[in-house]
Scaffold this active site. Structure first.
Site, PDB file in Angstrom:
ATOM      1  N   GLY A 135       1.042  -0.710  -0.284  1.00 15.34           N
ATOM      2  CA  GLY A 135       0.031   0.175  -0.390  1.00 15.34           C
ATOM      3  C   GLY A 135       0.616   1.370   0.061  1.00 15.34           C
ATOM      4  O   GLY A 135       1.238   1.932  -1.249  1.00 15.34           O
ATOM      5  N   THR A 164     -11.086   1.902  -6.709  1.00 16.47           N
ATOM      6  CA  THR A 164     -12.113   2.750  -6.599  1.00 16.47           C
ATOM      7  C   THR A 164     -12.885   2.204  -8.294  1.00 16.47           C
ATOM      8  O   THR A 164     -11.838   1.860  -8.608  1.00 16.47           O
ATOM      9  CB  THR A 164     -11.920   3.898  -6.780  1.00 16.47           C
ATOM     10  OG1 THR A 164     -11.516   4.264  -5.757  1.00 16.47           O
ATOM     11  CG2 THR A 164     -13.107   4.375  -7.031  1.00 16.47           C
ATOM     12  N   GLN A 303     -20.391  28.990  25.568  1.00 13.06           N
ATOM     13  CA  GLN A 303     -18.588  29.409  24.710  1.00 13.06           C
ATOM     14  C   GLN A 303     -18.452  27.802  24.439  1.00 13.06           C
ATOM     15  O   GLN A 303     -18.045  27.243  23.735  1.00 13.06           O
ATOM     16  CB  GLN A 303     -17.981  30.433  25.782  1.00 13.06           C
ATOM     17  CG  GLN A 303     -18.516  31.708  26.187  1.00 13.06           C
ATOM     18  CD  GLN A 303     -17.189  32.178  26.696  1.00 13.06           C
ATOM     19  OE1 GLN A 303     -16.550  31.309  26.961  1.00 13.06           O
ATOM     20  NE2 GLN A 303     -17.091  33.942  26.956  1.00 13.06           N
ATOM     21  N   GLU A 388      -4.720   7.415  -0.931  1.00 15.19           N
ATOM     22  CA  GLU A 388      -3.928   8.027  -1.611  1.00 15.19           C
ATOM     23  C   GLU A 388      -2.256   8.743  -0.699  1.00 15.19           C
ATOM     24  O   GLU A 388      -1.880  10.419  -0.581  1.00 15.19           O
ATOM     25  CB  GLU A 388      -5.162   9.196  -2.095  1.00 15.19           C
ATOM     26  CG  GLU A 388      -5.236   8.677  -3.540  1.00 15.19           C
ATOM     27  CD  GLU A 388      -5.509  10.285  -4.661  1.00 15.19           C
ATOM     28  OE1 GLU A 388      -4.916  10.254  -4.893  1.00 15.19           O
ATOM     29  OE2 GLU A 388      -6.825   9.908  -4.543  1.00 15.19           O
ATOM     30  N   GLY A 389      -2.273   8.470   0.372  1.00 10.89           N
ATOM     31  CA  GLY A 389      -1.229   8.781   1.017  1.00 10.89           C
ATOM     32  C   GLY A 389      -1.596   8.538   2.683  1.00 10.89           C
ATOM     33  O   GLY A 389      -2.318   9.565   2.726  1.00 10.89           O
ATOM     34  N   THR A 390      -1.111   7.697   3.544  1.00 15.49           N
ATOM     35  CA  THR A 390      -2.059   7.826   4.339  1.00 15.49           C
ATOM     36  C   THR A 390      -1.056   9.522   5.439  1.00 15.49           C
ATOM     37  O   THR A 390      -0.502   9.737   4.991  1.00 15.49           O
ATOM     38  CB  THR A 390      -1.678   7.240   5.863  1.00 15.49           C
ATOM     39  OG1 THR A 390      -0.065   6.736   5.876  1.00 15.49           O
ATOM     40  CG2 THR A 390      -1.562   6.012   5.364  1.00 15.49           C
TER      41      THR A 390
END
Length: 408
Positions: A135, A164, A303, A388-390
């Site tokens: 990966g 995909t 707040q 697409e890149g951790t």
């Protein structure tokens, strides 16, 4: 060269409004259904094709926008609608970028139209790089491509994963090893045409999020493709491999491989997707905080809630700025000397993860149910820090670029 600007021109504003309307009127009403069905939303893709959103012309116009803002603007609006459906609409784009980044003019003109089809016969494409054991570690890729000189064909064998549109695509773009002795430098990309024998769909994954987007394994068993399906052509590949071998012998500079070229081109776009999801969750939380009353007043009067919303909006705007800067730099040819592309993807993806979690917290018990969309948005947002890149890989790229050291 286009100057960097934060102001969209009139044409861009018109496109943005058009995309927002499609996302609001077509994508959002269908989001919950296709998330539950976990199937490709073909009717929505067809609607996108009918109006011109799912088409080569549309993406080409955005891709060649001289300001670089066309693609990130489009991604943000579509993913504001729903991440799963939007990924089904834009997923073909990753394969198209792979061809644009590495292919010849003839290959671009031949294959990209076949990736989209037309409004009456919609097609999709798949980019196949990741493998069960490769990966983030692309150097461990095992899929092989061997050249059969007698027939001028490449023979592909291996298994791809996390693809995909994998298996249902009309056109597959497959990254394979052609020279295992030089690691990731020995990779090349190949077009696998429709109905090529030997290519089949493996496991289809049931996912935590983006469930309307089809993700599956792609199995390649003796897949033969013509020589002209090697992206860039064999002469260019042979020259690149020769340079890589010489540099490897000399211990020289690293050479980019085909898969990494595609990922570098697409990282700011992924950041824009994350911005769209984060913005959607923030807007739901803001509206809820204004209308939900506890102890006789809207909860935004507290707040603790108001400051969360202030931080959420600040992070979203900061993420968008990083994405736009990287997109502008890529389009105008400015090098990512500080890994600006990875910066944009890292910050935007972690912003989406955190903002969607905060949105659930603001909605309380309602946010934990599927009656409200923030639960789905939070599940969808998890993917941005992974694919697409951790985030870890983005930090590695940034650290290596800044330091010039081979940090591991």
């Amino acid at each position: 060269m286009a100057e960097f600007t934060l102001e969209l021109n009139d044409d861009q504003k018109q496109v943005k409004e058009w995309l927002h309307g499609f996302a609001a009127d077509v994508i959002r009403p269908a989001a919950a259904e296709w998330d539950e069905r976990e199937e490709t939303p073909w009717p929505v893709i067809q609607e996108a094709a009918k109006v011109g959103i799912y088409s080569l012309d549309f993406y080409a116009q955005q891709f060649f926008d001289p300001t670089g803002l066309g693609i990130p603007m489009a991604m943000e609006e579509l993913f504001w609608g729903d991440a799963g459906i939007a990924l089904s609409i834009v997923g073909t784009g990753l394969a198209a970028v792979g061809v644009l980044a590495n292919g010849t003019e003839e290959q671009i003109g031949t294959w990209i139209p076949q990736m989209y089809g037309d409004a009456d016969d919609v097609k999709v494409a798949a980019f196949c790089s990741s493998e069960p054991d490769a990966g983030s570690d692309v150097a461990s890729m095992r899929t092989r491509a061997v050249y059969d000189e007698a027939k001028d064909e490449w023979v592909l064998n291996g298994t791809k994963t996390w693809a995909t549109n994998g298996g249902i695509a009309n056109v597959h773009v497959v990254v394979a090893v052609v020279d295992p002795d030089i690691g990731s430098k020995g990779h090349a990309s190949f077009i696998v045409p429709p109905d090529t024998p030997g290519l089949s769909q493996g496991q289809k994954f049931k996912k935590h999020g983006i469930r309307a987007s089809h993700t599956a394994e792609v199995v390649l068993e003796g897949v033969r493709v013509p020589g002209h399906c090697l992206l860039g052509g064999k002469e260019k590949l042979d020259e690149r491999l020769a340079r890589a071998r010489e540099r490897a012998k000399a211990g020289g500079e690293r050479v980019k491989n085909a898969a990494m070229a595609t990922f570098e081109a697409s990282r700011p776009a992924v950041g824009a997707m994350a911005v769209g999801t984060a913005r959607a969750a923030y807007e739901v939380a803001l509206d809820y905080a204004k209308t939900r009353s506890q102890f006789g007043r809207p909860i935004i009067d507290n707040q603790g809630i108001a400051f969360q919303l202030a931080d959420m909006r600040t992070r979203i705007d900061a993420a968008r700025l990083l994405v736009w800067r990287a997109s502008w730099m890529a389009t105008t040819g400015k090098p990512f000397t500080s890994a600006e592309g990875s910066m944009s993807k890292l910050y935007a993806s972690e912003t989406a993860r955190d903002v969607t979690a905060q949105a659930i917290q603001i909605l309380g018990g309602n946010g934990f149910t599927r009656e409200y969309p923030v639960e789905r948005m939070h599940r969808d947002a998890a993917i941005y820090t992974i694919f697409e890149g951790t985030s870890e890989i983005q930090r590695l790229v940034i650290a290596r670029t800044l330091s010039g050291m081979p940090i591991r």
